[in-house]
Design an enzyme around this catalytic site. Structure first.
Site, short mmCIF file in Angstrom:
data_model
loop_
_atom_site.label_atom_id
_atom_site.label_comp_id
_atom_site.label_asym_id
_atom_site.label_seq_id
_atom_site.Cartn_x
_atom_site.Cartn_y
_atom_site.Cartn_z
N ARG A 1 -10.37 15.44 15.54
CA ARG A 1 -9.16 14.63 15.45
C ARG A 1 -9.41 13.29 14.76
O ARG A 1 -10.51 12.73 14.83
CB ARG A 1 -8.61 14.37 16.86
CG ARG A 1 -7.23 13.78 16.89
CD ARG A 1 -6.81 13.41 18.30
NE ARG A 1 -7.26 12.08 18.69
CZ ARG A 1 -6.88 11.47 19.81
NH1 ARG A 1 -6.08 12.08 20.67
NH2 ARG A 1 -7.34 10.26 20.09
N CYS B 1 -7.17 9.49 14.36
CA CYS B 1 -5.99 8.73 14.78
C CYS B 1 -6.02 7.39 14.05
O CYS B 1 -6.98 6.62 14.19
CB CYS B 1 -5.98 8.53 16.29
SG CYS B 1 -4.51 7.64 16.89
#
Length: 215
Positions: free
Chosen positions: A193, A195
């Protein structure tokens, strides 16, 4: 090169014939001696030219064979051909995904694209199946993004559990903790991930999520 040698060879042959017939070989004296010397010299030159012509032909044949080998048999050539075929096949197998169970595209793009055994899901914003933005806190809006991703992946024949990479965009990093709490419920297998904080997102939403999953 062969052409030049051939012309020189023909010129020498012409000179040899001229020397042979214009000078009487039976005539005694200096003319006869000079004629013999000329004929001997001419024979040597002709032999040398023949050797050069043969060498040139061998060189050309060798270069042609080498070029053919590199073109058809070298590992680089085979690799490039394989990459081209793979690229062409991959392009022909690109399939757009659309479902009525997720937020419709807000522009000229697909909800997702299936290609090469993967599903690339476009960024999902907190909007319902009619494209209307939902109200609520950042947790509720994050949940709507995840619902849209799950619906798109299901329509593509996959599932959210097969997600391998997620990108999250926030307009305010103060929402990071609350977003994470909701996100963890949907992506329990913890895919890779990123972000990042951005200045602004489409339609003024505070969060957007995109994903890549396996078919």
């Amino acid at each position: 090169m062969v052409f030049c040698i051939r012309r020189a060879y023909r010129s020498e042959q012409a000179g040899f014939r001229a020397g042979k017939f214009l000078t009487n070989p039976t005539k005694a004296g200096r003319g006869h001696v000079n004629n013999l010397r000329y004929r001997s010299s001419t024979r040597k030159k002709v032999s040398l030219l023949l050797m050069l012509r043969s060498s040139a032909r061998i060189l050309l044949l060798s270069q042609a064979a080498s070029s053919s080998f590199i073109t058809s048999s070298s590992p680089v050539s085979r690799l490039q051909s394989a990459q081209f075929r793979t690229s062409a096949r991959t392009m022909s197998e690109m399939t757009p995904v659309f479902t009525k169970d997720a937020c419709p595209p807000a522009g000229p793009y697909s909800q997702a694209i299936k290609a090469n055994g993967q599903i690339f899901v476009s960024g999902q914003i907190p909007a319902d199946v009619n494209g209307n933005l939902i109200e609520g806190n950042i947790g509720q809006k994050t949940e709507q993004c995840c619902k849209n991703i799950a619906a798109v992946l299901e329509a593509a024949g996959s599932s959210i559990q097969k997600t391998v990479k997620v990108n999250i965009f926030l307009t305010n990093m103060a929402d990071f903790a609350e977003m994470n709490e909701t996100y963890a419920k949907w992506f329990a297998h913890k895919p890779a991930r990123s972000c990042v904080a951005v200045a602004q997102l489409p339609k003024g939403v505070p969060v957007e999520i995109e994903a890549i999953a396996l078919q």
